[in-house]
Design an enzyme around this catalytic site. Structure first.
Site, PDB file in Angstrom:
ATOM      1  N   ARG A 125       0.838  -1.208   0.000  1.00  0.00           N
ATOM      2  CA  ARG A 125       0.000   0.000   0.000  1.00  0.00           C
ATOM      3  C   ARG A 125       0.875   1.262   0.000  1.00  0.00           C
ATOM      4  O   ARG A 125       1.929   1.311   0.616  1.00  0.00           O
ATOM      5  CB  ARG A 125      -0.887   0.035   1.249  1.00  0.00           C
ATOM      6  CG  ARG A 125      -1.654   1.360   1.376  1.00  0.00           C
ATOM      7  CD  ARG A 125      -2.739   1.316   2.405  1.00  0.00           C
ATOM      8  NE  ARG A 125      -2.249   1.042   3.745  1.00  0.00           N
ATOM      9  CZ  ARG A 125      -3.051   0.891   4.799  1.00  0.00           C
ATOM     10  NH1 ARG A 125      -4.354   0.985   4.663  1.00  0.00           N
ATOM     11  NH2 ARG A 125      -2.542   0.631   5.993  1.00  0.00           N
ATOM     12  N   ARG A 158       3.103   4.237   4.575  1.00  0.00           N
ATOM     13  CA  ARG A 158       2.825   4.507   5.978  1.00  0.00           C
ATOM     14  C   ARG A 158       3.862   3.801   6.841  1.00  0.00           C
ATOM     15  O   ARG A 158       4.227   2.665   6.550  1.00  0.00           O
ATOM     16  CB  ARG A 158       1.420   3.990   6.344  1.00  0.00           C
ATOM     17  CG  ARG A 158       0.345   5.013   6.206  1.00  0.00           C
ATOM     18  CD  ARG A 158      -1.054   4.470   6.341  1.00  0.00           C
ATOM     19  NE  ARG A 158      -1.334   3.653   7.536  1.00  0.00           N
ATOM     20  CZ  ARG A 158      -2.550   3.196   7.848  1.00  0.00           C
ATOM     21  NH1 ARG A 158      -3.586   3.487   7.070  1.00  0.00           N
ATOM     22  NH2 ARG A 158      -2.739   2.458   8.913  1.00  0.00           N
TER      23      ARG A 158
HETATM   24  P1  AP5 Z   1      -7.337  -0.113   2.762  1.00  0.00           P
HETATM   25  O1  AP5 Z   1      -8.661   0.225   2.185  1.00  0.00           O
HETATM   26  O2  AP5 Z   1      -6.386   1.000   3.002  1.00  0.00           O
HETATM   27  O3  AP5 Z   1      -7.512  -1.041   4.074  1.00  0.00           O
HETATM   28  P2  AP5 Z   1      -8.015  -0.686   5.534  1.00  0.00           P
HETATM   29  O4  AP5 Z   1      -8.886  -1.822   5.970  1.00  0.00           O
HETATM   30  O5  AP5 Z   1      -8.600   0.694   5.591  1.00  0.00           O
HETATM   31  O6  AP5 Z   1      -6.638  -0.782   6.301  1.00  0.00           O
HETATM   32  P3  AP5 Z   1      -5.937   0.156   7.400  1.00  0.00           P
HETATM   33  O7  AP5 Z   1      -4.559  -0.412   7.554  1.00  0.00           O
HETATM   34  O8  AP5 Z   1      -6.008   1.612   7.059  1.00  0.00           O
HETATM   35  O9  AP5 Z   1      -6.764  -0.137   8.637  1.00  0.00           O
HETATM   36  P4  AP5 Z   1      -6.285  -0.120  10.070  1.00  0.00           P
HETATM   37  O10 AP5 Z   1      -7.535  -0.502  10.693  1.00  0.00           O
HETATM   38  O11 AP5 Z   1      -5.130  -0.919  10.480  1.00  0.00           O
HETATM   39  O12 AP5 Z   1      -5.632   1.342  10.208  1.00  0.00           O
HETATM   40  P5  AP5 Z   1      -6.194   2.677  10.803  1.00  0.00           P
HETATM   41  O13 AP5 Z   1      -5.777   3.760   9.911  1.00  0.00           O
HETATM   42  O14 AP5 Z   1      -7.635   2.535  11.168  1.00  0.00           O
HETATM   43  O15 AP5 Z   1      -6.656  -1.197   1.776  1.00  0.00           O
HETATM   44  C1  AP5 Z   1      -5.351  -1.707   2.014  1.00  0.00           C
HETATM   45  C2  AP5 Z   1      -4.619  -1.895   0.678  1.00  0.00           C
HETATM   46  O16 AP5 Z   1      -5.311  -2.876  -0.094  1.00  0.00           O
HETATM   47  C3  AP5 Z   1      -4.597  -0.621  -0.210  1.00  0.00           C
HETATM   48  O17 AP5 Z   1      -3.367  -0.558  -0.893  1.00  0.00           O
HETATM   49  C4  AP5 Z   1      -5.763  -0.804  -1.210  1.00  0.00           C
HETATM   50  O18 AP5 Z   1      -5.513  -0.154  -2.438  1.00  0.00           O
HETATM   51  C5  AP5 Z   1      -5.781  -2.333  -1.336  1.00  0.00           C
HETATM   52  N1  AP5 Z   1      -7.142  -2.863  -1.537  1.00  0.00           N
HETATM   53  C6  AP5 Z   1      -8.286  -2.494  -0.895  1.00  0.00           C
HETATM   54  N2  AP5 Z   1      -9.325  -3.243  -1.301  1.00  0.00           N
HETATM   55  C7  AP5 Z   1      -8.818  -4.117  -2.220  1.00  0.00           C
HETATM   56  C8  AP5 Z   1      -9.413  -5.177  -3.002  1.00  0.00           C
HETATM   57  N3  AP5 Z   1     -10.721  -5.490  -2.902  1.00  0.00           N
HETATM   58  N4  AP5 Z   1      -8.604  -5.865  -3.828  1.00  0.00           N
HETATM   59  C9  AP5 Z   1      -7.270  -5.579  -3.932  1.00  0.00           C
HETATM   60  N5  AP5 Z   1      -6.662  -4.588  -3.233  1.00  0.00           N
HETATM   61  C10 AP5 Z   1      -7.422  -3.879  -2.368  1.00  0.00           C
HETATM   62  O19 AP5 Z   1      -5.397   2.750  12.181  1.00  0.00           O
HETATM   63  C11 AP5 Z   1      -4.001   3.023  12.249  1.00  0.00           C
HETATM   64  C12 AP5 Z   1      -3.563   3.061  13.713  1.00  0.00           C
HETATM   65  O20 AP5 Z   1      -4.262   4.117  14.428  1.00  0.00           O
HETATM   66  C13 AP5 Z   1      -3.901   1.802  14.531  1.00  0.00           C
HETATM   67  O21 AP5 Z   1      -2.918   0.799  14.371  1.00  0.00           O
HETATM   68  C14 AP5 Z   1      -3.951   2.374  15.967  1.00  0.00           C
HETATM   69  O22 AP5 Z   1      -2.671   2.590  16.487  1.00  0.00           O
HETATM   70  C15 AP5 Z   1      -4.603   3.734  15.760  1.00  0.00           C
HETATM   71  N6  AP5 Z   1      -6.079   3.673  15.866  1.00  0.00           N
HETATM   72  C16 AP5 Z   1      -6.967   3.922  14.862  1.00  0.00           C
HETATM   73  N7  AP5 Z   1      -8.232   3.764  15.296  1.00  0.00           N
HETATM   74  C17 AP5 Z   1      -8.141   3.430  16.601  1.00  0.00           C
HETATM   75  C18 AP5 Z   1      -9.118   3.098  17.591  1.00  0.00           C
HETATM   76  N8  AP5 Z   1     -10.424   3.109  17.321  1.00  0.00           N
HETATM   77  N9  AP5 Z   1      -8.667   2.772  18.835  1.00  0.00           N
HETATM   78  C19 AP5 Z   1      -7.348   2.769  19.136  1.00  0.00           C
HETATM   79  N10 AP5 Z   1      -6.370   3.056  18.235  1.00  0.00           N
HETATM   80  C20 AP5 Z   1      -6.772   3.381  16.977  1.00  0.00           C
END
Ligand code: AP5
Length: 215
Positions: A125, A158
């Site tokens: 990604r 990232r």
């Molecule tokens: P993408 O759509 O970016 O996936 P995602 O599920 O949104 O993944 P994230 O890594 O952003 O989720 P996350 O939950 O770990 O991170 P967050 O930012 O919430 O897709 C991924 C890749 O696959 C991309 O390259 C895309 O192009 C590709 N893709 C998508 N769909 C596809 C398909 N169908 N086929 C092929 N390719 C595809 O959190 C980050 C950090 O913030 C956490 O680790 C934590 O430290 C903190 N945090 C955030 N929220 C909280 C919370 N509620 N509580 C505590 N800490 C939190």
């Protein structure tokens, strides 16, 4: 439309939430995006969140719940919203239920993707450092000059998408977030989607859930 997108990191929640939000004119509320912006802006919240995010852990429930409480006071949430990456613990889910009271979430869409595919997707990604637009070097590559085709910001990897951090995020997910499946299943709100299909096919399956759950 009051939706939760639930699933492990890299299962496509952000990709689908941003598309759905655009089509329906409702906000995508991504706690990850809010935290990354705070880190980038060097705010107090950002200083606290930075090291936690870099290690793949979770920011404290107290901070996250307060952040969502404030976000819900904004006018754009009145027609609905997509919660992307929240809740992530049972405590966050219980607080959300309390906040929403008589207007509970309409559906929780669970993105099911095998771990091997998740690791491939996350390590390939790339994101725009400015607007957060998401790319993938394997399936949806950024422009050759590595500048975003939406806002011309630089396209980067990232920090938490490096393989060792990805593995830790997946461990944390299993321990803290996976129990939410049962939590929402008991409420009769959980819908499984095969997130390993193409982006278009996943979108169609989400639309079917929305149609089936709207009154
Ligand atoms: P993408 O759509 O970016 O996936 P995602 O599920 O949104 O993944 P994230 O890594 O952003 O989720 P996350 O939950 O770990 O991170 P967050 O930012 O919430 O897709 C991924 C890749 O696959 C991309 O390259 C895309 O192009 C590709 N893709 C998508 N769909 C596809 C398909 N169908 N086929 C092929 N390719 C595809 O959190 C980050 C950090 O913030 C956490 O680790 C934590 O430290 C903190 N945090 C955030 N929220 C909280 C919370 N509620 N509580 C505590 N800490 C939190």
């Amino acid at each position: 439309m009051q939706l939760i997108f639930l699933g492990a990191p890299g299962t496509g929640k952000g990709t689908q939430a941003s598309n759905l939000a655009e089509r329906h004119g409702i906000p995508q509320i991504s706690t990850g995006d809010i935290l990354r912006k705070a880190v980038q802006d060097g705010t107090e919240l950002g200083k606290i969140a930075r090291s936690v995010m870099e290690s793949g852990g979770l920011v404290s429930d107290e901070i996250i719940i307060q952040l969502i409480r404030e976000r819900f006071t904004q006018q754009d949430c009145s027609k609905g919203y997509i919660l992307d990456g929240f809740p992530r613990t049972i405590e966050q889910a219980e607080s959300l239920d309390g906040m929403l009271g008589s207007r509970p979430v309409s559906a929780v869409i669970y993105f099911d993707v095998p771990e091997k595919v998740i690791v491939e997707r996350l390590t390939s990604r790339r994101v725009c450092a400015h607007c957060g637009n998401v790319y993938n070097v394997m399936t949806n590559p950024p422009p050759a000059d590595n500048f975003c085709d939406k806002c011309h910001g630089p396209v980067i990897q990232r920090d938490d998408d490096r393989e060792v951090t990805v593995k830790n995020r997946l461990r944390v997910y299993e321990e803290k977030t996976a129990p939410l499946k049962r939590y929402y299943e008991k409420q009769g709100k959980l819908f499984f989607i095969d997130g390993s299909q193409s982006v278009d096919k996943v979108r169609q399956d989400i639309d079917k859930v929305i149609t089936a759950t709207s009154v």
